[in-house]
Design an enzyme around this catalytic site. Structure first.
Site, mmCIF file in Angstrom:
data_model
loop_
_atom_site.group_PDB
_atom_site.id
_atom_site.type_symbol
_atom_site.label_atom_id
_atom_site.label_comp_id
_atom_site.label_asym_id
_atom_site.label_seq_id
_atom_site.Cartn_x
_atom_site.Cartn_y
_atom_site.Cartn_z
ATOM 1 C CE1 TYR A 76 -4.360 -1.414 0.016
ATOM 2 C CE2 TYR A 76 -3.798 -2.224 2.161
ATOM 3 C CZ TYR A 76 -4.629 -1.987 1.097
ATOM 4 O OH TYR A 76 -5.773 -2.608 1.257
ATOM 5 C CG ASN A 180 -8.343 -1.133 -0.763
ATOM 6 O OD1 ASN A 180 -7.795 -1.980 -1.271
ATOM 7 N ND2 ASN A 180 -8.722 -1.063 0.450
ATOM 8 C CD GLU A 181 -11.309 -4.357 0.983
ATOM 9 O OE1 GLU A 181 -11.057 -5.554 1.269
ATOM 10 O OE2 GLU A 181 -11.292 -3.359 2.178
ATOM 11 C CD GLU A 261 -7.095 -6.680 1.531
ATOM 12 O OE1 GLU A 261 -8.022 -7.203 2.627
ATOM 13 O OE2 GLU A 261 -7.138 -5.491 1.125
ATOM 14 C CE1 TYR A 328 -4.872 -7.238 9.884
ATOM 15 C CE2 TYR A 328 -4.746 -9.241 9.071
ATOM 16 C CZ TYR A 328 -5.407 -8.406 8.879
ATOM 17 O OH TYR A 328 -6.504 -8.138 8.326
#
Length: 631
Positions: A76, A180-181, A261, A328
């Protein structure tokens, strides 16, 4: 230059040009696959965010990804990380994107670039710069004229820099995501997406593979896809693979299957339990997708850290801020250490491609430096000559962070009590206008706090003319959904009993700037106390030093008994702690941040209440999963 030398130079030039021209990355729609240099290609990728990793560790992390067997990384680009002020661009130091791309190239990793302009990423405002909000009616992520102009200016700079890094130009970028999305956003503005498509094609050319990524629902795929942009999908271990790829097929009937993703873990919010995703589920599903011929990007492969104020937030039923750690539960930990999940993933990859021969680079060394005792410096109200030397802005009504062009951190709002309050009197934020937490004191005595969505009223006492100070903390702008127009500060009038509070002095606080310049260690002995008496609780600075040991190893700072605040070491903002709420209990301290020969300066801003023993502990391991309850 003689003729032989001249001939050699010409031959070398032609061979380089021919090699560059022979490089290609395309979509083979007939056979449902990617082609790299004309040969079938399946990428096995992992997400890594250069903005969340200190630059001195970029090479280490990339090498570990390469040795796992990945042939690509996904990256990103946070717009607000590079253009903090309109028209001023920063691509140096920890923002040197091209250096990061070069390191990936040297390591043998291709790049899937996700330049936004919106990225989500659990990053502050989804990567959009907060200065966009100076236009009060702007509609972000739409064909709004003001927004499109800012986007066009930014992409002209960024994409021009990226052109030489495209694979067919000799670089390592094989594909580029547009937005993005977008299908998850309420606007569903195809004109906006068409505008982006035109920009990307103009700067990157017709040969570049451009794609979109959207969630696994029809609505998201409908609003997020556009002709000329290859439609991919994202999903995690709780999803049926065939059903998800079946949905991609309905929107993109031909071409490779792609999970852009595939979630190896998940994020944490303050007050939540620490998220974890089972390694066996991750490795099993990865193997199934690769066996189908799908290209897969694992999100995240290393999460890293939301240093400073870069964490985002969510707002579904209420505002929830993302924690400082972006570990994460990824295959590489926040500190870049290999995990069992990584080894399981490498075993799966071995079944589909050759994994580089050689040992996995080890975890970075860690050191438990032990306890350090901190000394009280003073409260914010008594330090305004240092923290806000330009003085206050006078305003009849409160102004937001954005109006005063202070986008992150803290601001102080000061007024006088309009009358005697001998009995406890409610201070009310009737329109939920505190974004996000407000620390309230009267004549330097801490009274309590107001908090967005959860604490809209508190009681105070005092006399007419007493000084009312309200320090407001920006806890991170919403990064996903319809509420990303997330203004900070006091957004609407506060009511005290029956009175609307007016006639404010508003101080923008340059806390990070003065600490980066050596305060408070450089200013000991020159600290003035608060206006009446030094408060025991509320926003208070503490300082101490970690003595050099000759070793600069990674470590983790724990603030047991402290409540909530911010930590700086050697002038660098490590991020927020919230020991009382959890789940995160330690902050990651990269070893190269520490000096081996000079005292290491520690500064803590405790916002609510410090422990009796004002000590911090440096540990050799993180603690990310101890929920302390709602504080």
């Amino acid at each position: 230059m003689n003729w032989k030398t001249c001939l050699f130079v010409v031959t070398l030039y032609l061979s380089v040009c021919t090699a560059a021209e022979s490089r290609s990355f395309t979509i083979d729609y007939k056979n449902n696959r990617f082609l790299k240099d004309g040969a079938p290609f399946q990428y096995i990728s992992g997400s890594i965010h250069y903005s969340r990793i200190p630059p001195y560790y970029w090479k280490d992390r990339l090498l570990k990804m390469y040795m796992t067997g990945l042939n690509a990384i996904q990256v990103y680009v946070p717009w607000n990380f590079h253009e903090a002020v309109p028209g001023v661009y920063n691509f140096a130091g920890d923002r040197d994107l091209e250096h990061f791309l070069d390191l990936a190239n040297q390591t043998g990793l291709l790049v899937i670039l996700r330049p936004g302009p919106y990225i989500c990423a659990e990053w502050e405002m989804g990567g959009l710069p907060a200065w966009l909000l100076q236009k009060p009616n702007i509609i972000l992520r739409s064909a709004d004229t003001d927004y499109l102009q800012a986007v066009s200016n930014w992409l002209a700079v960024l994409l021009s820099k990226m052109r030489r890094w495209l694979y067919h130009n000799g670089g390592n970028i094989i594909s580029v995501q547009v937005e993005n999305e977008y299908g998850s956003y309420f606007a569903c503005d195809y004109n906006y997406m068409r505008h982006l498509r035109t920009l990307f094609r103009f700067f990157l050319g017709e040969d570049m593979v451009l794609f979109t990524t959207d969630g696994n629902t029809d609505r998201e795929m409908i609003c997020g896809t556009l002709e000329g942009l290859y439609a991919t999908i994202d999903f995690g271990t709780d999803t049926n693979i065939s059903a998800a790829f079946g949905r991609q097929r309905r929107f993109e009937p031909k071409g490779p299957l792609v999970n852009s993703e595939f979630y190896t873990g998940w994020l944490d919010h303050w007050g939540d339990k620490h998220a974890a995703v089972d390694s066996q589920k991750v490795s099993r599903m990865l193997g199934e997708m690769l066996a189908m011929g799908a290209s897969v990007n694992m999100y995240m492969f290393e999460g890293g850290t939301n240093f400073g104020y870069w964490n985002g937030a969510d707002h579904d039923t209420r505002y929830r801020s993302v924690v400082t750690s972006y570990d994460y539960d990824a295959p590489l930990t926040e500190a870049g250490d290999p995990t069992e999940k990584l080894l399981a993933i490498r075993d799966v990859i071995r079944q589909f491609r050759d994994v580089p021969v050689g040992p996995m680079p080890p975890a970075t060394p860690k050191l438990a430096y032990g306890f350090v005792t901190l000394q009280k410096v003073g409260n914010i109200s008594g330090l305004l000559d240092i923290l806000s030397p330009q003085g206050p802005v006078q305003s009849k009504y409160p102004q937001t962070f954005e109006e005063l062009k202070q986008y992150y951190g803290f601001m102080l709002y000061r007024t006088a009590l309009p009358r005697n309050l001998l009995e406890a009197t409610p201070l009310i934020s009737p329109l939920n206008g505190i974004h996000d937490r407000a620390y309230v004191s009267v004549n330097g005595v801490y009274q309590g706090l107001l908090e967005r969505d959860t604490a809209l009223v508190m009681n105070i006492t005092g006399k007419q003319g007493d000084q009312l100070d309200i320090i407001v903390e920006n806890m991170g702008r919403v990064n996903f959904g319809s509420k990303i127009n997330d203004y900070k500060g006091i957004l609407s009038n506060l009511i005290l009993g029956k009175d609307v509070l007016t006639d404010w002095l508003i101080y923008t606080l340059d806390i990070d700037g003065v600490i980066a310049n050596g305060w408070p260690q450089s200013n000991q002995g020159h600290v003035r106390p608060g206006p009446v008496r030094e408060q025991a609780d509320g926003p208070m600075f503490y300082t101490g030093t970690l003595k050099p040991t000759g070793l600069a190893w990674d470590t983790f700072i724990k603030l047991s008994g402290w409540t909530k605040g911010q930590v700086w070491i050697n002038g660098v903002n490590l991020g927020r702690y919230w020991s009382k709420r959890g789940p995160q209990q330690t902050l990651y301290v990269p070893g190269p941040l520490l000096s081996t020969s000079q005292p290491n300066n520690i500064t803590v801003l405790e916002l609510e209440k410090a422990p009796t023993q004002t000590k911090v502990l440096f540990m050799d391991r993180p603690q990310l999963n101890a929920t302390g309850g709602q504080a």
